[in-house]
Design a protein around this motif. Structure first.
Motif, mmCIF file in Angstrom:
data_model
loop_
_atom_site.group_PDB
_atom_site.id
_atom_site.type_symbol
_atom_site.label_atom_id
_atom_site.label_comp_id
_atom_site.label_asym_id
_atom_site.label_seq_id
_atom_site.Cartn_x
_atom_site.Cartn_y
_atom_site.Cartn_z
ATOM 1 N N LEU A 1 48.685 35.543 34.297
ATOM 2 C CA LEU A 1 47.169 34.711 34.888
ATOM 3 C C LEU A 1 46.915 33.595 34.495
ATOM 4 O O LEU A 1 46.251 32.898 34.932
ATOM 5 N N PHE A 2 46.927 33.251 32.950
ATOM 6 C CA PHE A 2 46.529 32.331 32.082
ATOM 7 C C PHE A 2 48.135 31.782 31.489
ATOM 8 O O PHE A 2 47.929 31.392 30.360
ATOM 9 N N ALA A 3 48.614 31.961 31.552
ATOM 10 C CA ALA A 3 50.183 31.188 31.375
ATOM 11 C C ALA A 3 50.349 30.007 32.059
ATOM 12 O O ALA A 3 50.111 29.832 33.133
ATOM 13 N N ALA A 4 50.231 29.056 31.387
ATOM 14 C CA ALA A 4 50.414 27.233 31.605
ATOM 15 C C ALA A 4 51.844 26.568 31.432
ATOM 16 O O ALA A 4 52.047 26.907 30.429
ATOM 17 N N ASP A 5 52.396 25.724 32.818
ATOM 18 C CA ASP A 5 53.728 25.387 32.548
ATOM 19 C C ASP A 5 53.163 23.628 32.648
ATOM 20 O O ASP A 5 51.400 22.957 32.264
ATOM 21 N N ALA A 6 53.664 22.806 32.563
ATOM 22 C CA ALA A 6 53.067 21.503 31.819
ATOM 23 C C ALA A 6 52.303 21.100 33.613
ATOM 24 O O ALA A 6 52.298 19.400 33.208
ATOM 25 N N GLN B 1 41.257 33.497 30.491
ATOM 26 C CA GLN B 1 41.407 34.100 29.446
ATOM 27 C C GLN B 1 39.662 35.341 29.560
ATOM 28 O O GLN B 1 39.532 36.024 29.473
ATOM 29 N N GLN B 2 39.945 34.258 28.141
ATOM 30 C CA GLN B 2 38.208 34.728 28.275
ATOM 31 C C GLN B 2 36.969 35.130 28.821
ATOM 32 O O GLN B 2 36.453 37.022 28.900
ATOM 33 N N PRO B 3 37.266 34.330 30.125
ATOM 34 C CA PRO B 3 35.530 35.678 30.764
ATOM 35 C C PRO B 3 36.737 36.303 31.590
ATOM 36 O O PRO B 3 35.579 37.095 32.004
ATOM 37 N N TRP B 4 37.695 36.277 32.139
ATOM 38 C CA TRP B 4 38.690 37.429 32.741
ATOM 39 C C TRP B 4 38.219 38.629 31.834
ATOM 40 O O TRP B 4 38.240 39.508 32.146
ATOM 41 N N ARG C 1 33.307 35.412 45.136
ATOM 42 C CA ARG C 1 31.909 36.657 44.412
ATOM 43 C C ARG C 1 31.772 37.838 45.265
ATOM 44 O O ARG C 1 31.099 38.670 44.063
ATOM 45 N N TYR C 2 31.931 37.796 45.988
ATOM 46 C CA TYR C 2 31.890 39.466 47.092
ATOM 47 C C TYR C 2 33.077 40.127 46.390
ATOM 48 O O TYR C 2 32.585 41.235 46.377
ATOM 49 N N HIS C 3 33.535 39.822 46.486
ATOM 50 C CA HIS C 3 35.237 40.578 46.433
ATOM 51 C C HIS C 3 34.867 41.221 45.143
ATOM 52 O O HIS C 3 35.260 42.237 45.347
ATOM 53 N N LEU C 4 34.109 39.896 44.067
ATOM 54 C CA LEU C 4 34.408 40.819 42.486
ATOM 55 C C LEU C 4 33.404 41.872 43.062
ATOM 56 O O LEU C 4 33.654 43.296 41.697
ATOM 57 N N GLN D 1 42.874 44.234 43.198
ATOM 58 C CA GLN D 1 42.142 43.897 43.679
ATOM 59 C C GLN D 1 41.152 43.049 42.755
ATOM 60 O O GLN D 1 41.036 42.238 42.864
ATOM 61 N N PHE D 2 40.763 44.029 41.821
ATOM 62 C CA PHE D 2 39.874 43.421 40.921
ATOM 63 C C PHE D 2 40.100 43.041 39.849
ATOM 64 O O PHE D 2 39.165 42.172 39.229
ATOM 65 N N PHE D 3 41.709 42.521 39.653
ATOM 66 C CA PHE D 3 41.760 42.193 38.557
ATOM 67 C C PHE D 3 41.842 40.401 39.133
ATOM 68 O O PHE D 3 41.689 39.706 38.533
ATOM 69 N N ILE D 4 42.267 40.080 40.285
ATOM 70 C CA ILE D 4 42.545 39.159 40.473
ATOM 71 C C ILE D 4 40.781 38.525 41.342
ATOM 72 O O ILE D 4 40.302 37.433 41.002
ATOM 73 N N ASP D 5 40.583 39.528 41.725
ATOM 74 C CA ASP D 5 38.869 39.134 41.722
ATOM 75 C C ASP D 5 38.543 38.529 40.713
ATOM 76 O O ASP D 5 37.858 37.284 40.773
ATOM 77 N N ALA D 6 38.504 38.966 39.855
ATOM 78 C CA ALA D 6 37.663 38.540 38.429
ATOM 79 C C ALA D 6 38.178 37.006 38.294
ATOM 80 O O ALA D 6 37.526 36.432 37.848
ATOM 81 N N TRP D 7 39.786 37.119 38.341
ATOM 82 C CA TRP D 7 40.782 35.359 37.890
ATOM 83 C C TRP D 7 39.774 34.965 38.726
ATOM 84 O O TRP D 7 39.658 33.338 38.318
ATOM 85 N N HIS D 8 39.663 35.692 39.940
ATOM 86 C CA HIS D 8 39.428 33.498 40.418
ATOM 87 C C HIS D 8 37.726 33.319 40.779
ATOM 88 O O HIS D 8 37.571 32.107 40.931
#
Length: 250
Positions: free
Chosen positions: A171-176, A194-197, A133-136, A99-106
């Motif tokens: 989380l940071f993999a970009a496709d076309a 990626q940097q803010p996460w 923001r509450y989740h995080l 949850q923490f990993f995804i919350d920070a990404w969200h």
């Protein structure tokens, strides 16, 4: 092409929320404390609401079906959620790390998606941002509490972080599609997150007395429908009623 691309992008975001909300819903009645039980249920409901908004928009753009058909009548390979979201609950530390990993990404994602040139995506992101923001705050607070708690709680928290770390690269993999829509100002290029996460993760782990895992091989493929062995059984349970009695209504 752009309309279909936006529909796919909305579908990806909706699937993340849908799958993660289903995982959190499984904690109902099983969490270690009543307060945590209610918090996880409420976070799951927030994510489900976000999923409904994204999936409804995707269905609208595709010109067929609705949020329910997308949620309950697609097969596993048609889901395009991140692999991290589908990982099993495990113990409370496992759920919390996921949850923490995804919350920070969200939070990083929706802060930027509010500026999307697509008015609907921007509106969904603006509403969701208040919730994530509450989740995080919740997941970060418990991560620090357990990491800075007893030797056993710290051990379990570190183990959960280490075990799930291999799924965070996606989380940071970009496709076309990500790149094309971000160049048009519609989507957010995941690489800029990626940097803010990483800063949020490093700060929280330092406060918790935990360590950032060493970089290693990352798992990915969820956005392309290539999932781990955990998604199929979860979908079988989630979709059972609609599959057994198609078109039924309460």
């Amino acid at each position: 092409m752009t309309t279909q691309a936006i529909a796919t992008y909305a579908l990806r975001l909706g699937d993340n929320g849908l799958v993660l909300s289903q995982r959190l819903g499984a904690w109902c009645g099983h969490a270690p404390e009543l307060e945590i039980d209610l918090a996880l249920a409420n976070i799951g409901l927030d994510l489900l609401g976000q999923a409904r908004n994204f999936l409804s928009y995707a269905a609208e753009l595709q010109g067929e079906g609705d949020e329910d058909t997308l949620a309950f009548l697609r097969d596993e390979r048609a889901f395009c959620n991140l692999l991290l979201a589908e990982q099993p609950n495990g113990n409370f530390a496992d759920t919390l790390a996921r949850q923490f990993f995804i919350d920070a990404w969200h939070v990083a994602l929706y802060e930027r998606l509010t500026a999307s040139r697509d008015a609907q995506l921007a509106a969904i992101a603006a509403k969701a941002l208040k919730e994530v923001r509450y989740h995080l705050r919740f997941s970060r607070g418990w991560l620090v509490r357990l990491g800075d708690g007893t030797p056993l709680s710290a051990q379990k928290m570190q183990q959960a972080i280490d075990n799930l770390w291999r799924f965070t690269g996606e989380l940071f993999a970009a496709d076309a599609l990500d790149i094309a829509l971000s160049e048009q100002g519609i989507a957010v290029d995941p690489r800029v997150l990626q940097q803010p996460w990483q800063q949020e993760i490093a700060s929280a782990l330092a406060d918790a007395g935990l360590r950032v895992p060493k970089e290693g091989a990352f798992r990915q493929g969820g956005k392309q429908g290539l999932h781990t062995e955990h998604l199929g059984p979860m979908l079988a349970e989630m979709q059972y009623l609609q599959r057994a009695w198609p078109g039924s209504h309460w």
